[in-house]
Design an enzyme around this catalytic site. Structure first.
Site, short mmCIF file in Angstrom:
data_model
loop_
_atom_site.label_atom_id
_atom_site.label_comp_id
_atom_site.label_asym_id
_atom_site.label_seq_id
_atom_site.Cartn_x
_atom_site.Cartn_y
_atom_site.Cartn_z
N PRO A 69 -4.71 -0.18 -11.94
CA PRO A 69 -4.98 -1.49 -11.34
C PRO A 69 -4.04 -1.74 -10.18
O PRO A 69 -2.83 -1.55 -10.30
CB PRO A 69 -4.70 -2.46 -12.50
CG PRO A 69 -3.75 -1.73 -13.40
CD PRO A 69 -4.08 -0.27 -13.27
N MET A 70 -4.60 -2.14 -9.03
CA MET A 70 -3.78 -2.46 -7.85
C MET A 70 -4.32 -3.74 -7.22
O MET A 70 -5.50 -3.80 -6.85
CB MET A 70 -3.83 -1.32 -6.83
CG MET A 70 -3.06 -0.09 -7.24
SD MET A 70 -3.15 1.19 -5.96
CE MET A 70 -4.84 1.78 -6.18
N CYS A 79 3.93 -5.94 -12.86
CA CYS A 79 3.90 -6.39 -11.47
C CYS A 79 5.27 -6.93 -11.06
O CYS A 79 5.80 -7.84 -11.70
CB CYS A 79 2.84 -7.47 -11.27
SG CYS A 79 2.76 -8.05 -9.56
N HIS A 137 5.24 2.71 -15.91
CA HIS A 137 5.57 3.04 -14.52
C HIS A 137 7.08 3.28 -14.48
O HIS A 137 7.86 2.43 -14.89
CB HIS A 137 5.19 1.87 -13.60
CG HIS A 137 5.56 2.11 -12.16
ND1 HIS A 137 4.64 2.55 -11.22
CD2 HIS A 137 6.73 2.00 -11.50
CE1 HIS A 137 5.25 2.68 -10.05
NE2 HIS A 137 6.52 2.35 -10.20
#
Length: 301
Positions: free
Chosen positions: A10-11, A92, A159
């Protein structure tokens, strides 16, 4: 559920339906929506419908962000008929998200993150997972992973940077290997995946169960072909224009779609002779024909 698969991460402002569709055509095993605010879903914001999975999409996770357990449940229930699973964004790093206690800010409160997972699992009939970073200012990934595992998370995606690192430095792959030895749930790896070699490294050398490609897929859907395929310039142009055509069809407004596509356009031709001239004229592009004419006349064969 995602074992040994390679998917599109997802970006925000990138992984819309046209981009997901292009990546699927080239072999992406799964995709995610852009992260969607639980508040915007609850308010039934019209713009958010374009961010939802579209008709016919399969093997797609809806990624939600927020910091309120009740709102997560309400939002997840609203989209569960469209999703294959629900993903909680605890990764995020941008200020406007973390200052509201969402995204990577959840890493400072593993208990709250665990509560969100636990409550979602009780409330909806879909798998639930989380995407995280190594920590906020300091690494606490083991605590976070153990907490969400005990709460019932179906997977965890890591991440390999802290929030403080943003996207600087090199993603830490060793952490993936160490974490794999300590948790039972499937472990996904994200960060600095720009080639087939990077994908294989995560899977074969660091023990990841599945891999997400983020920035490495922008303008490069061939990364999902799994065979180090190097497209010709003609193939790059054809795919770029097909991607643009899908974008125009999806959004309805040609000018809006072309403006939105400009940042993707350049990635299709990185390092190719003539690409600097394309970049110089980006701001002039308003129609499909503008783009087609520029790339056909500027890029060198």
């Amino acid at each position: 559920m995602l074992e040994n698969q390679i998917g599109l991460a997802p970006m925000a402002d990138y992984t819309d339906y046209p981009f997901r569709e292009i990546c699927r055509r080239f072999g992406a095993d799964f995709t995610f929506t852009e992260m969607i605010s639980v508040d915007s879903i609850i308010r039934e914001n019209e713009k958010v419908e374009k961010m939802h999975p579209q008709k016919g999409e399969a093997n797609i996770g809806v990624q939600l962000f927020g910091n309120d357990t009740t709102k997560f449940v309400e939002a997840a229930k609203a989209v569960q008929s469209l999703a294959s699973w629900i993903d909680i964004n605890a990764a995020c790093p941008v200020n406007k998200v973390v200052k509201k206690g969402s995204g990577a800010a959840l890493l400072k409160d593993p208990k709250l993150l665990g509560d969100i997972v636990f409550t979602l699992k009780k409330s909806i009939d879909l798998p639930v997972g989380v995407k995280v970073r190594l920590g906020y200012d300091q690494i606490n990934i083991e605590e976070v992973a153990q907490t969400v595992q005990e709460a019932g998370s179906d997977y965890i995606i890591v991440h390999g940077r802290t929030r403080s690192q943003m996207y600087s430095g090199i993603a830490n792959r060793e952490v993936i290997k160490k974490l794999k030895e300590k948790i039972r749930i499937p472990l996904g790896a994200s960060g600095d995946v720009f080639s087939k070699k990077d994908i294989d490294d995560y899977l074969l050398n660091y023990g990841a169960d599945f891999v997400l490609v983020a920035r490495g897929a922008i303008g490069n859907p061939w990364i999902f072909t799994k065979n180090n395929y190097n497209p010709t310039l003609d193939e790059r142009i054809d795919t770029c224009l097909e991607h643009l055509k899908l974008t125009i069809e999806f959004y309805g407004s040609e000018v809006y779609a072309v403006k939105k596509f400009r940042k993707v356009l350049m990635k299709y031709f990185s390092g190719i002779e003539g690409s600097k001239e394309v970049r110089r004229k980006l701001h002039l592009l308003l129609t499909y024909n503008d783009v087609a004419e520029l790339v056909y006349t500027t890029l060198k064969y």
